[in-house]
Design a protein around this motif. Structure first.
Motif, PDB file in Angstrom:
ATOM      1  N   MET A   1       0.851  -1.167   0.000  1.00 59.07           N
ATOM      2  CA  MET A   1       0.000   0.000   0.000  1.00 59.07           C
ATOM      3  C   MET A   1       0.895   1.228   0.000  1.00 59.07           C
ATOM      4  SD  MET A   1      -2.713   1.244   2.946  1.00 59.07           S
ATOM      5  CE  MET A   1      -4.006   0.141   2.464  1.00 59.07           C
ATOM      6  N   GLN A   2       0.535   2.199  -0.823  1.00 57.30           N
ATOM      7  CA  GLN A   2       1.296   3.433  -0.881  1.00 57.30           C
ATOM      8  C   GLN A   2       0.344   4.603  -0.684  1.00 57.30           C
ATOM      9  OE1 GLN A   2       3.458   4.015  -4.526  1.00 57.30           O
ATOM     10  NE2 GLN A   2       4.989   5.272  -3.509  1.00 57.30           N
ATOM     11  N   LEU A   3       0.773   5.567   0.146  1.00 62.63           N
ATOM     12  CA  LEU A   3      -0.060   6.726   0.450  1.00 62.63           C
ATOM     13  C   LEU A   3       0.704   8.019   0.226  1.00 62.63           C
ATOM     14  CD1 LEU A   3      -0.489   4.566   3.129  1.00 62.63           C
ATOM     15  CD2 LEU A   3      -2.508   5.991   3.160  1.00 62.63           C
ATOM     16  N   ARG A   4      -0.055   9.057  -0.113  1.00 56.17           N
ATOM     17  CA  ARG A   4       0.501  10.398  -0.225  1.00 56.17           C
ATOM     18  C   ARG A   4       0.092  11.166   1.032  1.00 56.17           C
ATOM     19  NH1 ARG A   4      -1.852  11.700  -4.513  1.00 56.17           N
ATOM     20  NH2 ARG A   4      -3.628  12.676  -3.489  1.00 56.17           N
ATOM     21  N   LEU A   5       1.056  11.749   1.711  1.00 57.41           N
ATOM     22  CA  LEU A   5       0.823  12.506   2.940  1.00 57.41           C
ATOM     23  C   LEU A   5       1.341  13.920   2.690  1.00 57.41           C
ATOM     24  CD1 LEU A   5       2.176   9.723   5.321  1.00 57.41           C
ATOM     25  CD2 LEU A   5      -0.213  10.145   4.698  1.00 57.41           C
ATOM     26  N   ASP A   6       0.430  14.829   2.356  1.00 55.71           N
ATOM     27  CA  ASP A   6       0.813  16.151   1.868  1.00 55.71           C
ATOM     28  C   ASP A   6       1.471  17.063   2.892  1.00 55.71           C
ATOM     29  OD1 ASP A   6      -0.048  15.565  -0.697  1.00 55.71           O
ATOM     30  OD2 ASP A   6      -2.072  16.309  -0.323  1.00 55.71           O
ATOM     31  N   ASP A   7       1.208  16.849   4.173  1.00 59.63           N
ATOM     32  CA  ASP A   7       1.783  17.733   5.179  1.00 59.63           C
ATOM     33  C   ASP A   7       1.862  17.013   6.523  1.00 59.63           C
ATOM     34  OD1 ASP A   7      -0.850  17.778   6.223  1.00 59.63           O
ATOM     35  OD2 ASP A   7      -1.325  19.616   5.148  1.00 59.63           O
ATOM     36  N   GLU A   8       2.391  17.700   7.525  1.00 55.82           N
ATOM     37  CA  GLU A   8       2.581  17.088   8.841  1.00 55.82           C
ATOM     38  C   GLU A   8       1.252  16.654   9.456  1.00 55.82           C
ATOM     39  OE1 GLU A   8       4.332  18.200  13.258  1.00 55.82           O
ATOM     40  OE2 GLU A   8       5.092  19.292  11.516  1.00 55.82           O
ATOM     41  N   ASP A   9       0.199  17.447   9.274  1.00 62.81           N
ATOM     42  CA  ASP A   9      -1.108  17.071   9.826  1.00 62.81           C
ATOM     43  C   ASP A   9      -1.578  15.740   9.264  1.00 62.81           C
ATOM     44  OD1 ASP A   9      -1.210  19.356  11.388  1.00 62.81           O
ATOM     45  OD2 ASP A   9      -2.433  20.485   9.950  1.00 62.81           O
ATOM     46  N   ARG A  10      -1.353  15.525   7.968  1.00 67.51           N
ATOM     47  CA  ARG A  10      -1.746  14.239   7.366  1.00 67.51           C
ATOM     48  C   ARG A  10      -0.879  13.098   7.876  1.00 67.51           C
ATOM     49  NH1 ARG A  10      -3.819  14.400   1.153  1.00 67.51           N
ATOM     50  NH2 ARG A  10      -5.640  15.706   1.555  1.00 67.51           N
ATOM     51  N   GLN A  11       0.392  13.380   8.119  1.00 70.37           N
ATOM     52  CA  GLN A  11       1.258  12.329   8.670  1.00 70.37           C
ATOM     53  C   GLN A  11       0.754  11.889  10.036  1.00 70.37           C
ATOM     54  OE1 GLN A  11       5.310  14.235   7.773  1.00 70.37           O
ATOM     55  NE2 GLN A  11       5.722  12.062   8.073  1.00 70.37           N
ATOM     56  N   VAL A  12       0.405  12.856  10.871  1.00 71.36           N
ATOM     57  CA  VAL A  12      -0.098  12.529  12.200  1.00 71.36           C
ATOM     58  C   VAL A  12      -1.438  11.802  12.086  1.00 71.36           C
ATOM     59  CG1 VAL A  12      -0.886  13.471  14.407  1.00 71.36           C
ATOM     60  CG2 VAL A  12       1.170  14.392  13.330  1.00 71.36           C
ATOM     61  N   ALA A  13      -2.319  12.301  11.204  1.00 68.17           N
ATOM     62  CA  ALA A  13      -3.629  11.659  11.022  1.00 68.17           C
ATOM     63  C   ALA A  13      -3.462  10.229  10.512  1.00 68.17           C
ATOM     64  CB  ALA A  13      -4.489  12.475  10.062  1.00 68.17           C
ATOM     65  N   PHE A  14      -2.534  10.020   9.586  1.00 69.34           N
ATOM     66  CA  PHE A  14      -2.273   8.662   9.110  1.00 69.34           C
ATOM     67  C   PHE A  14      -1.737   7.803  10.251  1.00 69.34           C
ATOM     68  CE2 PHE A  14       1.023   5.694   7.541  1.00 69.34           C
ATOM     69  CZ  PHE A  14       0.149   4.694   7.153  1.00 69.34           C
ATOM     70  N   GLY A  15      -0.843   8.366  11.068  1.00 70.95           N
ATOM     71  CA  GLY A  15      -0.328   7.630  12.224  1.00 70.95           C
ATOM     72  C   GLY A  15      -1.451   7.207  13.156  1.00 70.95           C
ATOM     73  N   GLU A  16      -2.445   8.081  13.351  1.00 67.94           N
ATOM     74  CA  GLU A  16      -3.584   7.727  14.194  1.00 67.94           C
ATOM     75  C   GLU A  16      -4.379   6.574  13.575  1.00 67.94           C
ATOM     76  OE1 GLU A  16      -5.852  10.861  16.230  1.00 67.94           O
ATOM     77  OE2 GLU A  16      -4.418  12.268  15.314  1.00 67.94           O
ATOM     78  N   CYS A  17      -4.595   6.621  12.277  1.00 65.78           N
ATOM     79  CA  CYS A  17      -5.288   5.512  11.602  1.00 65.78           C
ATOM     80  C   CYS A  17      -4.488   4.224  11.740  1.00 65.78           C
ATOM     81  CB  CYS A  17      -5.506   5.841  10.121  1.00 65.78           C
ATOM     82  SG  CYS A  17      -6.710   7.143   9.808  1.00 65.78           S
ATOM     83  N   LEU A  18      -3.180   4.324  11.552  1.00 70.13           N
ATOM     84  CA  LEU A  18      -2.316   3.149  11.683  1.00 70.13           C
ATOM     85  C   LEU A  18      -2.356   2.611  13.100  1.00 70.13           C
ATOM     86  CD1 LEU A  18      -0.251   1.176  10.547  1.00 70.13           C
ATOM     87  CD2 LEU A  18       1.517   2.929  10.910  1.00 70.13           C
ATOM     88  N   GLY A  19      -2.304   3.499  14.082  1.00 67.75           N
ATOM     89  CA  GLY A  19      -2.379   3.074  15.479  1.00 67.75           C
ATOM     90  C   GLY A  19      -3.666   2.323  15.777  1.00 67.75           C
ATOM     91  N   ARG A  20      -4.794   2.809  15.245  1.00 71.80           N
ATOM     92  CA  ARG A  20      -6.067   2.105  15.447  1.00 71.80           C
ATOM     93  C   ARG A  20      -6.058   0.743  14.746  1.00 71.80           C
ATOM     94  NH1 ARG A  20      -7.803   7.338  14.887  1.00 71.80           N
ATOM     95  NH2 ARG A  20      -8.492   7.093  12.732  1.00 71.80           N
TER      96      ARG A  20
END
Length: 167
Positions: A1-20
């Protein structure tokens, strides 16, 4: 799976999804050059587990433990590791064997000593943001990828849904 994370907020939001999606356990290897966002992603993972404070990389202590809402998380940063055997001296084998979530930055520094990851996240600088490639290394990793692919919040960020380890 490959994702585009446009900014720091998206990185953190993706991290939260990954954590869940990790549901409080597994071994996650975070790779990428200095400044690629490994600690930022870890901040999101820890937020998903209930941590609200600052997150800094345990560069000198090698590991930072968190006990969060019944979930034990170990955040490793192996950047300054001189020899993989140093992990033995800090009790790394015991920590990695626990029913816990282990997030490991710079896992290549512990090569030959670390167990295989359930999930590898490779971060790359891309324009003003980042790209994340996720590769499953176990059944748990494949289950995490499936959970992530089903999350509506990530739908616009996914570049492709591949990510299985080469067979």
């Amino acid at each position: 799976m490959q994702l585009r994370l446009d900014d720091e907020d998206r990185q953190v939001a993706f991290g939260e999804c990954l954590g869940r999606a990790l549901e409080g356990h597994g071994r996650v290897h975070l790779t990428g050059e200095l400044g690629a966002g490994k600690t930022t992603l870890t901040r999101g993972i820890l937020r998903a587990c209930g941590h609200r404070g600052a997150v800094k990389s345990p560069t000198y202590t090698l590991v930072e433990p968190y006990e969060l809402d019944g979930v034990r998380v170990y955040h490793f940063d192996l950047y300054r590791l001189g020899d993989p055997e140093e992990l033995e001296f800090i009790g790394g084998r015991d920590l990695l064997a626990e029913e816990a979530l282990c997030v490991i930055e710079w896992p290549e520094r512990g090569e030959g000593w670390l167990p295989a990851p359930d999930l590898e996240v490779i971060l790359r600088l891309a324009d003003s943001g980042r790209e994340a490639t996720l590769v499953a290394g176990s059944e748990l990793g494949r289950a995490v990828l499936a959970r992530l692919a089903a999350m509506p919040a990530l739908a616009g960020w996914i570049l492709d849904r591949e990510g299985e380890a080469a067979r």
